[in-house]
Design a protein around this motif. Structure first.
Motif, PDB file in Angstrom:
ATOM      1  N   GLN A  57       0.704  -1.135   0.106  1.00 46.77           N
ATOM      2  CA  GLN A  57      -0.215  -0.123   0.179  1.00 46.77           C
ATOM      3  C   GLN A  57       0.830   1.376  -0.104  1.00 46.77           C
ATOM      4  O   GLN A  57       0.559   2.345  -0.173  1.00 46.77           O
ATOM      5  CB  GLN A  57      -0.943   0.125   1.053  1.00 46.77           C
ATOM      6  CG  GLN A  57      -2.052  -1.228   1.231  1.00 46.77           C
ATOM      7  CD  GLN A  57      -2.689  -1.248   0.040  1.00 46.77           C
ATOM      8  OE1 GLN A  57      -3.284  -0.041  -0.530  1.00 46.77           O
ATOM      9  NE2 GLN A  57      -3.171  -2.278  -0.433  1.00 46.77           N
ATOM     10  N   GLY A  86      -8.993   2.573   2.225  1.00 47.58           N
ATOM     11  CA  GLY A  86      -9.616   1.371   2.822  1.00 47.58           C
ATOM     12  C   GLY A  86     -10.062   2.195   4.357  1.00 47.58           C
ATOM     13  O   GLY A  86     -10.221   3.230   4.372  1.00 47.58           O
ATOM     14  N   TYR A  87     -10.186   1.295   5.223  1.00 53.19           N
ATOM     15  CA  TYR A  87     -10.768   1.721   6.746  1.00 53.19           C
ATOM     16  C   TYR A  87      -9.836   1.550   7.632  1.00 53.19           C
ATOM     17  O   TYR A  87     -10.001   1.701   8.761  1.00 53.19           O
ATOM     18  CB  TYR A  87     -12.035   0.800   6.797  1.00 53.19           C
ATOM     19  CG  TYR A  87     -12.882   0.587   5.940  1.00 53.19           C
ATOM     20  CD1 TYR A  87     -13.872   1.809   5.657  1.00 53.19           C
ATOM     21  CD2 TYR A  87     -13.126  -0.229   4.902  1.00 53.19           C
ATOM     22  CE1 TYR A  87     -15.001   1.788   4.606  1.00 53.19           C
ATOM     23  CE2 TYR A  87     -14.118  -0.196   3.940  1.00 53.19           C
ATOM     24  CZ  TYR A  87     -15.192   0.979   3.896  1.00 53.19           C
ATOM     25  OH  TYR A  87     -15.926   0.671   2.996  1.00 53.19           O
ATOM     26  N   TYR A 146     -10.277  -8.313  -0.606  1.00 53.54           N
ATOM     27  CA  TYR A 146      -9.796  -6.967  -0.935  1.00 53.54           C
ATOM     28  C   TYR A 146     -10.973  -6.019  -1.147  1.00 53.54           C
ATOM     29  O   TYR A 146     -12.268  -6.538  -1.623  1.00 53.54           O
ATOM     30  CB  TYR A 146      -9.232  -7.061  -2.482  1.00 53.54           C
ATOM     31  CG  TYR A 146      -7.731  -8.122  -2.398  1.00 53.54           C
ATOM     32  CD1 TYR A 146      -6.640  -7.674  -2.147  1.00 53.54           C
ATOM     33  CD2 TYR A 146      -7.833  -9.286  -3.026  1.00 53.54           C
ATOM     34  CE1 TYR A 146      -5.747  -8.378  -2.288  1.00 53.54           C
ATOM     35  CE2 TYR A 146      -6.897 -10.082  -3.098  1.00 53.54           C
ATOM     36  CZ  TYR A 146      -5.672  -9.750  -2.739  1.00 53.54           C
ATOM     37  OH  TYR A 146      -4.514 -10.493  -2.924  1.00 53.54           O
ATOM     38  N   GLY A 147     -10.656  -4.769  -0.913  1.00 53.58           N
ATOM     39  CA  GLY A 147     -11.534  -3.726  -1.291  1.00 53.58           C
ATOM     40  C   GLY A 147     -10.970  -3.092  -2.499  1.00 53.58           C
ATOM     41  O   GLY A 147      -9.698  -2.923  -2.763  1.00 53.58           O
ATOM     42  N   ARG A 154     -11.869   0.457  -4.805  1.00 59.09           N
ATOM     43  CA  ARG A 154     -12.564   1.475  -5.254  1.00 59.09           C
ATOM     44  C   ARG A 154     -12.858   1.681  -6.591  1.00 59.09           C
ATOM     45  O   ARG A 154     -11.994   1.421  -7.437  1.00 59.09           O
ATOM     46  CB  ARG A 154     -12.067   2.853  -4.393  1.00 59.09           C
ATOM     47  CG  ARG A 154     -11.961   2.679  -3.034  1.00 59.09           C
ATOM     48  CD  ARG A 154     -13.459   2.740  -2.337  1.00 59.09           C
ATOM     49  NE  ARG A 154     -13.409   2.626  -0.969  1.00 59.09           N
ATOM     50  CZ  ARG A 154     -14.585   2.468   0.063  1.00 59.09           C
ATOM     51  NH1 ARG A 154     -15.644   2.562  -0.515  1.00 59.09           N
ATOM     52  NH2 ARG A 154     -14.141   2.458   1.220  1.00 59.09           N
ATOM     53  N   PHE A 169      -7.180  -2.108  -1.396  1.00 55.21           N
ATOM     54  CA  PHE A 169      -7.003  -2.261  -0.151  1.00 55.21           C
ATOM     55  C   PHE A 169      -7.479  -3.495   0.589  1.00 55.21           C
ATOM     56  O   PHE A 169      -8.069  -4.022  -0.077  1.00 55.21           O
ATOM     57  CB  PHE A 169      -7.400  -1.133   0.927  1.00 55.21           C
ATOM     58  CG  PHE A 169      -9.227  -1.016   0.743  1.00 55.21           C
ATOM     59  CD1 PHE A 169      -9.729  -1.499   1.858  1.00 55.21           C
ATOM     60  CD2 PHE A 169      -9.672  -0.394  -0.197  1.00 55.21           C
ATOM     61  CE1 PHE A 169     -11.094  -1.479   1.938  1.00 55.21           C
ATOM     62  CE2 PHE A 169     -11.160  -0.207  -0.131  1.00 55.21           C
ATOM     63  CZ  PHE A 169     -11.893  -0.839   0.859  1.00 55.21           C
ATOM     64  N   GLU A 170      -6.778  -3.891   1.518  1.00 50.19           N
ATOM     65  CA  GLU A 170      -7.136  -5.144   2.302  1.00 50.19           C
ATOM     66  C   GLU A 170      -8.292  -4.584   3.272  1.00 50.19           C
ATOM     67  O   GLU A 170      -8.365  -3.817   4.166  1.00 50.19           O
ATOM     68  CB  GLU A 170      -5.893  -5.585   3.308  1.00 50.19           C
ATOM     69  CG  GLU A 170      -5.138  -6.589   2.837  1.00 50.19           C
ATOM     70  CD  GLU A 170      -4.170  -7.098   3.754  1.00 50.19           C
ATOM     71  OE1 GLU A 170      -3.315  -6.550   4.336  1.00 50.19           O
ATOM     72  OE2 GLU A 170      -4.774  -8.161   4.501  1.00 50.19           O
ATOM     73  N   LEU A 171      -9.346  -5.377   3.233  1.00 52.43           N
ATOM     74  CA  LEU A 171     -10.728  -5.219   3.948  1.00 52.43           C
ATOM     75  C   LEU A 171     -10.701  -6.213   5.110  1.00 52.43           C
ATOM     76  O   LEU A 171     -11.134  -5.835   6.068  1.00 52.43           O
ATOM     77  CB  LEU A 171     -11.787  -5.331   3.092  1.00 52.43           C
ATOM     78  CG  LEU A 171     -13.141  -5.356   3.732  1.00 52.43           C
ATOM     79  CD1 LEU A 171     -13.383  -4.068   4.566  1.00 52.43           C
ATOM     80  CD2 LEU A 171     -14.248  -5.547   2.561  1.00 52.43           C
TER      81      LEU A 171
END
Length: 456
Positions: free
Chosen positions: A27, A34-35, A383-384, A386, A398-400
């Motif tokens: 990343q 991500g979050y 994975y997420g 966008r 990103f890793e969710l």
């Protein structure tokens, strides 16, 4: 299942720590999509830290392999594709595939069996989100083989897909024991939200190594094939909403690219049309399993490799190729029906970025794609991705969620035999509730479902 305290503290191993460092490196240099960082979070059903999640997210497991079915037998393992087929208030009805090649006799009621001795099929789960409680689990289709993914229909049913092709009377050895199949396999079966399937093979949808199915708003059924090479198909139904009535099966043809496995750039767009499959139920062909693909290739159909998940947005259909691309680490495709245009939405430049994408789903807001990982990595992730992914489609990656399932034996109430490190087990069956507040997903082995909630 009842919640119970941990028998012991389960610390992250050096392998998982190294994996976390690798994920952080992936990343670096990318916008924050991500979050936030992931940490072990206790399951509200078992008390075990089965998953790693960002702050503000929680989850509950249910439908574990080995538990009793209400209509006979026990819940199988190999929990794969899944979809929400019905919602009444806070009660969700989900149908879950079980990707099993076995001939021990199946599960569930006899009326739902296609080929009596076969062990694959589906389990229907009724889950009360407000109470955090599984209300019922029952067998709803059996006598099938290698039920991998599938898809929901607008009329509230599930299409369960077999990822294998065999002729009637096929026989051989499995684990040192002889077997013989009575019927041909490689078909799609419909499972209603209530009751059980009639176990009727939908021949018009083809006999090939099916992965996922999707019924678009106009009634067209799109289908992926998990093979090397593979095709992308659609069925133009003879009668909308009645798949047993048949229709015309076709394979996608990119007008200026016969081979889509390598050599393309992210966000490259291609105009497409479709070629007819004259004999959709002849999947065996001359070489034993590529009958449908070879018919399409003979008419100019384009080749993909190992096509997997399939999900519709607004005038767009996303699907994945597990080992597609120059690095053979995976591709995400986007098809736009109104324009008959295909776009390579994203392609992994290597396993260190993302690896072997499988099932996928879209958030109802249409801004987040969740992709299941089924790779050779030691720990599997959700994975997420966008929508605004930049020129390479990956800026929004990103890793969710991370698989953190490690069982010492005895922690899971009523299932003391479950033991092992399952962090390498694939993710499958992701689907969002209509309000976007809950993400359902399956951990393939030992086999269970989680309901994840949080600030999606």
């Amino acid at each position: 299942m009842q919640r119970r305290p941990l028998l012991q503290a389960l610390a992250l191993s050096p392998l998982a720590s190294a994996f976390s460092t690798s994920a952080q490196r992936r990343q670096q240099g990318r916008p924050s999509a991500g979050y936030g960082p992931l940490r072990p979070v206790a399951d509200e059903a078992t008390g075990l830290p089965l998953l790693m999640l960002p702050a503000g997210f929680r989850y509950r497991s249910f439908g574990w392999a080995g538990e009793a079915l209400a209509n006979g037998g026990t819940v199988p393992g190999a929990a794969d594709g899944m979809g929400i087929v019905k919602q009444q208030g806070e009660v969700f009805t989900l149908v879950r595939n079980h990707e099993i090649f076995g001939t021990a006799g199946g599960f569930g009621p006899a009326g739902s069996h296609y080929d009596v001795g076969c062990d694959g099929g589906t389990v229907t789960l009724r889950y009360d989100r407000a109470a955090g409680q599984l209300l019922e689990q029952r067998g709803s289709l059996s006598g099938t083989l290698v039920n991998c993914a599938g898809g929901t229909t607008p009329w509230g049913s599930w299409l369960s897909c077999e990822e294998i092709v065999t002729p009637a009377g096929h026989s051989g050895q499995m684990r040192g024991k002889p077997f013989k199949l009575e019927k041909p396999h490689g078909f799609v079966f419909e499972v209603p939200a209530d009751g059980v399937s009639n176990a009727r093979a939908l021949a018009a949808l083809g006999q090939f190594k099916h992965e996922a199915a999707l019924v678009d708003a106009d009634g067209t059924v799109y289908l992926t094939e998990d093979a090397q090479p593979a095709g992308f198909y659609r069925l133009l139904p003879a009668r909308k909403g009645d798949l047993a009535a048949g229709g015309r099966l076709q394979m996608l043809r990119a007008r200026k690219a016969s081979d889509l496995r390598t050599g393309l750039k992210a966000r490259q767009q291609l105009d497409v049309d479709w070629v007819d499959i004259e004999h959709p139920a002849d999947g065996v062909g001359d070489n034993g399993h590529n009958g449908v693909l070879n018919q399409g290739r003979a008419r100019g159909g384009s080749l993909f490799t190992r096509l997997e998940g399939l999900h519709a947005g607004r005038d767009e259909i996303f699907f994945t190729s597990t080992d597609g691309g120059d690095a053979k680490a995976g591709q995400v495709w986007r098809f736009i029906p109104s324009q008959q245009q295909l776009e390579l939405f994203a392609e992994s430049p290597g396993a260190s970025v993302f690896d072997y994408p499988d099932n996928l789903c879209l958030h109802p807001r249409n801004d987040l794609i969740v992709i299941c990982e089924d790779s050779k990595q030691p720990v599997q992730r959700l994975y997420g991705l966008r929508r605004d992914g930049g020129h390479d489609g990956l800026a929004g990656l990103f890793e969710l969620v991370r698989n953190n399932v490690q069982l010492a034996g005895g922690e899971v109430e009523k299932l003391p035999a479950l033991k092992g490190d399952f962090r390498g087990a694939e993710w499958a069956g992701t689907c969002f509730s209509a309000d976007g507040k809950t993400l359902f997903a399956n951990v393939y082995r030992p086999g269970f479902t989680v309901a994840i909630s949080g600030p999606f």
